[in-house]
Design a protein around this motif. Structure first.
Motif, short mmCIF file in Angstrom:
data_model
loop_
_atom_site.label_atom_id
_atom_site.label_comp_id
_atom_site.label_asym_id
_atom_site.label_seq_id
_atom_site.Cartn_x
_atom_site.Cartn_y
_atom_site.Cartn_z
N SER A 7 -12.26 6.74 -9.05
CA SER A 7 -12.49 5.41 -8.49
C SER A 7 -12.33 5.45 -6.98
O SER A 7 -11.75 6.40 -6.42
CB SER A 7 -11.54 4.39 -9.11
N LYS A 8 -12.84 4.40 -6.35
CA LYS A 8 -12.83 4.34 -4.88
C LYS A 8 -12.56 2.92 -4.44
O LYS A 8 -13.07 1.97 -5.04
CB LYS A 8 -14.21 4.78 -4.38
N ASP A 9 -11.73 2.76 -3.39
CA ASP A 9 -11.45 1.44 -2.82
C ASP A 9 -11.48 1.52 -1.31
O ASP A 9 -11.11 2.55 -0.74
CB ASP A 9 -10.02 0.99 -3.19
N MET A 10 -11.88 0.43 -0.68
CA MET A 10 -11.78 0.37 0.78
C MET A 10 -10.55 -0.48 1.09
O MET A 10 -10.46 -1.62 0.65
CB MET A 10 -13.04 -0.30 1.34
N LEU A 11 -9.55 0.10 1.77
CA LEU A 11 -8.29 -0.62 1.99
C LEU A 11 -8.30 -1.43 3.28
O LEU A 11 -7.63 -2.45 3.38
CB LEU A 11 -7.11 0.36 2.02
N SER A 12 -9.00 -0.92 4.27
CA SER A 12 -9.18 -1.66 5.52
C SER A 12 -10.36 -0.99 6.21
O SER A 12 -10.90 -0.01 5.69
CB SER A 12 -7.93 -1.60 6.40
N GLU A 13 -10.71 -1.51 7.38
CA GLU A 13 -11.83 -0.91 8.10
C GLU A 13 -11.54 0.59 8.29
O GLU A 13 -10.51 0.95 8.86
CB GLU A 13 -11.92 -1.59 9.47
N ASN A 14 -12.40 1.45 7.76
CA ASN A 14 -12.26 2.90 7.94
C ASN A 14 -11.15 3.59 7.14
O ASN A 14 -10.89 4.77 7.35
CB ASN A 14 -12.05 3.27 9.43
N VAL A 15 -10.45 2.86 6.28
CA VAL A 15 -9.44 3.51 5.44
C VAL A 15 -9.83 3.36 3.97
O VAL A 15 -10.07 2.24 3.50
CB VAL A 15 -8.02 2.95 5.69
N ILE A 111 1.16 4.95 6.53
CA ILE A 111 1.84 4.19 5.48
C ILE A 111 1.54 4.84 4.12
O ILE A 111 2.38 4.80 3.21
CB ILE A 111 1.39 2.71 5.49
N ALA A 112 0.35 5.43 3.99
CA ALA A 112 -0.02 6.06 2.70
C ALA A 112 0.94 7.20 2.33
O ALA A 112 1.50 7.19 1.23
CB ALA A 112 -1.47 6.53 2.73
N PRO A 113 1.19 8.18 3.21
CA PRO A 113 2.16 9.22 2.84
C PRO A 113 3.60 8.75 2.77
O PRO A 113 4.42 9.36 2.09
CB PRO A 113 1.98 10.30 3.93
N VAL A 114 3.94 7.64 3.47
CA VAL A 114 5.31 7.11 3.38
C VAL A 114 5.57 6.48 2.01
O VAL A 114 6.70 6.49 1.51
CB VAL A 114 5.58 6.10 4.53
N GLY A 133 3.63 -0.74 10.09
CA GLY A 133 2.95 -1.39 11.21
C GLY A 133 1.51 -0.93 11.37
O GLY A 133 1.12 0.15 10.91
N SER A 134 0.74 -1.81 12.00
CA SER A 134 -0.65 -1.46 12.32
C SER A 134 -1.02 -2.12 13.64
O SER A 134 -0.25 -2.97 14.13
CB SER A 134 -1.60 -1.93 11.21
N LEU A 140 -3.79 -3.38 8.27
CA LEU A 140 -2.57 -3.08 7.50
C LEU A 140 -2.92 -2.70 6.06
O LEU A 140 -3.73 -3.36 5.43
CB LEU A 140 -1.66 -4.31 7.51
N ILE A 141 -2.30 -1.63 5.56
CA ILE A 141 -2.57 -1.21 4.17
C ILE A 141 -1.25 -1.18 3.37
O ILE A 141 -0.17 -1.03 3.94
CB ILE A 141 -3.27 0.17 4.09
N LEU A 142 -1.37 -1.30 2.07
CA LEU A 142 -0.29 -1.09 1.09
C LEU A 142 0.93 -1.99 1.28
O LEU A 142 2.04 -1.60 0.91
CB LEU A 142 0.15 0.39 1.10
N GLU A 143 0.74 -3.20 1.80
CA GLU A 143 1.91 -4.09 2.00
C GLU A 143 2.58 -4.42 0.65
O GLU A 143 3.80 -4.30 0.51
CB GLU A 143 1.48 -5.38 2.72
N ASP A 144 1.77 -4.82 -0.35
CA ASP A 144 2.35 -5.20 -1.65
C ASP A 144 3.03 -4.01 -2.32
O ASP A 144 4.10 -4.12 -2.91
CB ASP A 144 1.26 -5.76 -2.58
#
Ligand SMILES: Cc1cc2nc3c(=O)[nH]c(=O)nc-3n(C[C@H](O)[C@H](O)[C@H](O)COP(=O)(O)OP(=O)(O)OC[C@H]3O[C@@H](n4cnc5c(N)ncnc54)[C@H](O)[C@@H]3O)c2cc1C
Ligand code: FES
Length: 280
Positions: A7-15, A111-114, A133-134, A140-144
């Protein structure tokens, strides 16, 4: 070995987030480890941290930012398609134990590897303070996801469009350290300049700080020397000795200089890729 995109998702512009079928890696991986992928025969090797894994489904999640030709190509791939190689898990896992209070600090795509480290620190019984932070709210990604594995979460944006107005390093100092709140250890991943700023703060308060370095990699086996960094005056290879190191001992200036070595070639290759795509 080849790996299929589930599967594939777009998390933010360019991520983007891609879930791959990779049972053996899903079973073995530990927080902090990465894989190296190659999209096709002529493709370069791309190191990416394993952001998440599902041992039952036999899948791993990679979250990446489009910064050049290879990541742009990866972002064009669709569920059902296969990449040529996916090798891992590589690198040493994060040292996880019950330290007491741990601050997990991620910036941008860092934030992804953290995230898996935060998950691990929480599961080990730590009181987990997360600061993510972004540059601006939309990036901003993965807040939830981070909120779900943290006891406290602070979000910061450079432009003040959401949460604390400023850098994650300032959020750490102003919300915790200047107020005398105790933190036993810090783990931080993001742009090199961000990790350096966090280390400059934690050094003042004598808080052990782990950073994860995304140096240039070629073979990822410790043979080519491309990923070398200086830590405490000694040469280390990120692919086999890292990717995590004591942030207070890393020579960040040398790391930044080395990251810029191939800038012209990378830009030329990306511009060529973009002009081919637009038919120019
Ligand atoms: C151990 C390790 C783990 C990594 N984990 C992740 C991850 O989970 N997600 C992720 O998105 N990336 C991660 N990276 C970085 C990722 O491997 C590179 O961004 C990727 O290889 C770039 O390939 P490219 O061909 O698209 O861009 P290139 O053509 O190689 O680079 C294009 C331009 O982007 C700049 N650039 C490259 N990488 C970065 C970066 N990380 N930050 C800022 N600028 C950069 C370069 O200086 C260059 O100007 C990791 C790197 C390492 C070593
Ligand atoms: S990438 Fe070659 S030694 Fe690490």
């Amino acid at each position: 070995m080849p790996a299929k995109i589930i599967s594939k998702d777009m998390l933010s512009e360019n991520v983007f987030s891609l879930v791959f079928d990779a049972k053996q890696i899903a079973l073995k991986r530990k927080p902090g480890q990465f894989v190296v992928i190659r999209i096709h025969e002529q493709g370069e090797r791309i190191p990416l941290t394993i952001a998440d894994a599902d041992a039952i489904k036999g899948t791993i999640t990679l979250i990446f930012q489009v910064v050049g030709k290879s990541t742009a190509l990866l972002a064009e791939m669709l569920p059902g398609q296969e990449i040529l190689d996916l090798v891992g898990p590589l690198g040493k896992p994060t040292h996880i134990e019950n330290f007491g209070t741990v601050a997990c600090i991620g910036g941008g795509v860092g934030i992804a590897p953290v995230f898996p480290i935060t998950q691990g620190m929480k599961a080990a019984g730590n009181h987990v303070i997360s600061i993510i932070g972004s540059r601006t709210k939309d990036l901003l990604i993965l807040e939830d996801e981070m909120k779900a594995v943290s006891d406290e979460l602070i979000v910061s944006t450079d432009d003040g469009s959401y949460g604390y107005h400023g850098f994650v390093s300032q959020a750490l100092e102003n919300n915790y350290l200047l107020l005398g709140k105790h933190i036993d250890t810090v783990v931080t991943i993001g742009p090199v300049s961000m990790m350096r700023a966090v280390c400059d703060v934690t050094r003042k308060y004598n808080i052990p700080t782990v950073v994860s370095l995304n140096s240039i990699m070629v073979d990822a086996t410790g043979m080519c020397g491309a990923c070398r960094v200086s830590v405490g005056g000694k040469t280390k290879f990120v692919c086999v000795d890292g990717p995590e190191f004591d942030g207070h001992l890393v020579d960040f200036k040398e790391l930044i200089d080395r990251q810029h070595i191939y800038l012209d070639q990378e830009k030329e290759s990306y511009d060529h890729f973009c002009s081919c795509r637009s038919g120019r």
